[in-house]
Design a protein around this motif. Structure first.
Motif: not given
Length: 788
Positions: A513-536
């Protein structure tokens, strides 16, 4: 004031709930992120400017941290005409680097006569890896092990007045010739030339382990393939060496000598690796020590719960320590993480498929920055007639299935799917993870028997990072760990998982589970979901059972396709459990899929495919399936056509969904059970049109099964409570005019391996037992997909 009884009941329940909640707290603010650079004689650049650098914690490629994912696949144990397909399947499984042995005795079976053609064509194999964008590490020996006869040392060296695996000039003369031959075969295929080979492993388990010579006698002590001076510091197989190595200085000189011989032969690569576990000798500051972890080994007398599911600082304290080097100078890289296990006649450990993903989550959560799966792809040990190359240790004479994610004949096991979920994460998000250090909670369990404490670790740079957790322990039964809440104190604030309430970590489950991680310019403070992959430009996440899916974003954000509420200045995105949903945040596209869908998800050419068949390829798209009717979901949406069969578009919750219809083929096989122990296969009428592979699945219960054809043993199977699966494609030519014979031996009531089985059959007062139903025929198809 008198209060109603109901008030006190509610108050008591609230207090009990608060008390029963498992609140786990960890502080990452003081993490040391120091990385040492420039001290290792490793790295390189190719003609296109592709640059590989190694520091004390991780690898970098073109300035970006990476986490390589090694998959062991021995080219000489598999038919050459199927290499390309299997490489594509490995890539579909998330493998980024193939490691392969060069078995000296196979290529030079008699002195001075080398063979590099057919299934021994090392160059062709490496070229195919390159065409599929797959990096390669060539493990050149001279000693390999690999459950191979003499560990790969040729028979013709036995008995000569030579000290093998030493600086004996006569021995080095033969090694120099071997390396020279390998260098000729691989000329132009190294990274410096623009080729796929980025690594060379020198020797294997040097001054740690050895194989027995194949020349032996019943009852005689085992004679090991080592220099006589090293007998006292050498063991059979992987283990711990607490006594050190009195010959380490001599061993270090030998390893440096081998590397010089390799370089002189043209074996020049950015990375050189050497076994690091159990006080094995490396090339100081000139090779990467690579590590292992086997939770279900066949070489121990009594299997016991291992420490390989307990989080630790694996960079500072490697598994199988003590080690011969300073761990602070090198990144922690796994090379032989047991994604399976060979079996011997007397000991038949079965590796549970569900055990592998938790081990890898523990490995990376503990600070490793590279996964290496041994084996990732099984095979069949070649032979010359009935002269066998298998190690003299009671192993299968031919089968090297190893219970691998892709088995002896390329059939995917359950771990192929589950490991893929983690491999894709490491492949696509390793740049943010690799520089993060491991921080352990004070509650961290220190013994495998502690099954009630949440097993978790954090990797962080002090500001951001990931929480790793799992709920598995080998050889012990775990239960759900309920009502958990994790609070991570970082320099930018405290991050809670979940944002409110608690979560359950179910038996066998994992989560990253990520905290304070940027995904495409959107910074997740926390997430109860797991990063899987990038597609485009989009991102795919996975929802895990027991964890209510949500994302917390600091401040206000524009969310489409999902429920969003503002709480305490944060935007909380609530997502459905157990189903897929497509949504966007500030214009960035996201897709959430359940873990069950992620098991069947693949990325090929910047698209996500979800199918009950394997979708693989490089420039093209291929579907490999055992069903004549197969559904495929594509994200982002695309039009699909097929080169054979037909395809129909069906409704989908996201992307586009298609159903592929193939002409069902029933192979023309004549299978006869001639008596209670024999089955005969006649495939002379078999046509392979429209068929990729045909498997026979023998769900027998007995001691062992063997397959003979044309008087030669083709492969064999020790019963381990799972069906014996055998592919027929590699035998196509011989099957045209030869029958295949299957012979099954009954299990004895006093067999030494019974305790390893899932259950022991009822012998009914008899001394032996054999149940032999007719085999199941499984037809596999391959279809080319045209995606637009």
């Amino acid at each position: 004031m008198k209060r109603p009884v109901a008030f006190f009941i509610i108050f008591a329940l609230i207090c009990y709930s608060s008390y029963a909640q498992n609140r786990w707290k960890i502080d990452v603010t003081n993490v040391d992120t120091t990385v040492v650079r420039g001290h290792l004689k490793l790295g390189g650049i190719n003609p296109d400017g592709d640059k590989i650098v190694v520091n004390s914690h991780y690898l970098e490629r073109n300035g970006e941290p990476i986490i390589p994912i090694f998959g062991e696949f021995h080219f000489s144990r598999y038919p050459a005409d199927q290499w390309d397909q299997e490489i594509k399947k490995m890539k579909a499984g998330g493998i980024t680097l193939i490691a392969t042995y060069v078995f000296w005795s196979l290529h030079e079976p008699s002195e001075g006569h080398f063979y590099w053609d057919g299934d021994l064509d090392l160059r062709r194999f490496v070229e195919l890896c390159g065409k599929n964008d797959m990096d390669v590490i060539v493990r050149v020996g001279p000693f390999d092990h690999g459950e191979w006869r003499n560990g790969g040392i040729p028979d013709w060296l036995y008995g000569r007045p030579i000290e093998i695996r030493s600086n004996d000039p006569e021995y080095l003369k033969y090694v120099e010739r071997l390396y020279g031959q390998i260098g000729q075969q691989l000329k132009g295929q190294f990274h410096k030339d623009g080729g796929p080979i980025i690594g060379v492993q020198i020797e294997n388990e040097y001054q740690h382990s050895a194989a027995p010579w194949g020349f032996t006698y019943d009852g005689a002590p085992r004679e090991l393939t080592v220099a006589r001076r090293d007998v006292g510091v050498t063991q059979i197989q992987v283990g711990i060496n607490k006594s050190g190595n009195e010959n380490s200085a001599i061993g270090a000189v030998h390893m440096k000598t081998l590397k010089k011989l390799a370089v002189d032969a043209g074996l020049i690569a950015p990375l050189y690796t050497a076994t690091g576990w159990g006080y094995a000798t490396i090339i100081e500051k000139e090779s990467l020590p690579v590590m292992s972890a086997y939770a279900y080994p066949y070489w121990v007398d009594e299997p016991t719960p291992s420490p390989f599911y307990l989080y630790k600082d694996i960079h500072a304290k490697p598994d199988y320590e003590p080690v011969s080097y300073n761990p602070a100078l090198y990144p922690s890289l796994g090379a032989e993480l047991g994604t399976g296990m060979a079996v011997v006649y007397k000991k038949r450990p079965r590796v549970p498929q569900e055990s592998l993903l938790p081990m890898m989550v523990r490995e990376i959560g503990s600070g490793s920055n590279g996964l290496g799966f041994y084996m990732y792809h099984g095979g069949t040990t070649p032979s010359i007639g009935n002269h066998f190359y298998t190690e003299a240790f009671g192993l299968n004479l031919k089968s090297y299935d190893y219970q691998s994610p892709l088995g002896e004949f390329g059939f995917p096991e359950g771990s192929f799917y589950s490991l893929k979920v983690f491999n894709y994460f490491l492949r696509d998000f390793g740049a943010t993870l690799a520089p993060c250090m491991t921080i352990l909670p004070k509650t961290n369990p220190t013994t495998p028997a502690n099954l009630n404490t949440l097993r978790y670790a954090v990797r962080s740079n002090g500001e951001s990072g990931y929480v790793f957790m799992h709920n598995f322990q080998d050889h012990l039964k775990t239960s759900n760990i309920a009502d958990n809440r994790i609070e991570v104190k970082a320099t930018k604030g405290t991050y809670s998982f979940p944002n409110s309430g608690t979560f359950d970590l179910n038996v066998g489950s994992v989560a990253v589970l990520p905290f304070n991680i940027d995904f495409g310019g959107v910074k997740f403070k926390t997430a109860m979901i797991q990063p899987f992959c990038k597609v485009g430009n989009g991102y795919v996440f996975v929802s895990m059972k027991g964890l209510k899916p949500e994302i917390v974003l600091e401040g206000r954000h524009k969310v489409k396709g999902a429920k969003a509420t503002v709480k305490g200045g944060d935007t909380v995105v609530s997502l459905p459990s157990g189903k897929a949903v497509e949504f966007s945040i500030d214009g960035v596209e996201f897709l959430l899929i359940p873990f069950e869908d992620a098991l069947n998800a693949y990325t090929v050419n910047n698209r996500l495919f979800i199918s009950n068949g394997i979708v693989c390829g490089h420039d093209t798209h291929e579907l490999i399936t055992t069903s004549p009717e197969t559904e495929i979901t594509v994200w982002p949406a695309a039009n699909i056509s097929v080169n054979n069969g037909s395809i129909t578009k069906i409704s989908s919750a996201f992307g586009s969904k298609w159903k592929v219809f193939l002409q069902e083929v029933k192979p023309a096989l004549e299978i006869k059970k001639t008596d209670d122990r024999h089955i005969v296969l006649d495939a002379s009428g078999m046509k392979w049109d429209g068929v990729n592979e045909v498997y026979l699945s023998f769900d027998y219960v007995g001691d062992r099964g063997i397959c003979m054809m044309d008087g030669v043993l083709q492969t064999d199977n020790f019963y381990t409570s799972r069906p014996w699966l055998m592919g027929l494609k590699k035998y196509t030519d011989t099957l045209k005019d030869k029958e295949m014979y299957f012979y099954f031996v009954p299990m004895q009531k006093d067999a030494p391996y019974l305790s390893y089985l899932d259950s022991i059959p009822d012998f009914g007062g008899k001394k032996e037992y054999l149940s032999l139903p007719m085999p199941k025929v499984i037809t596999e198809y391959k279809v080319t997909l045209v995606v637009k």
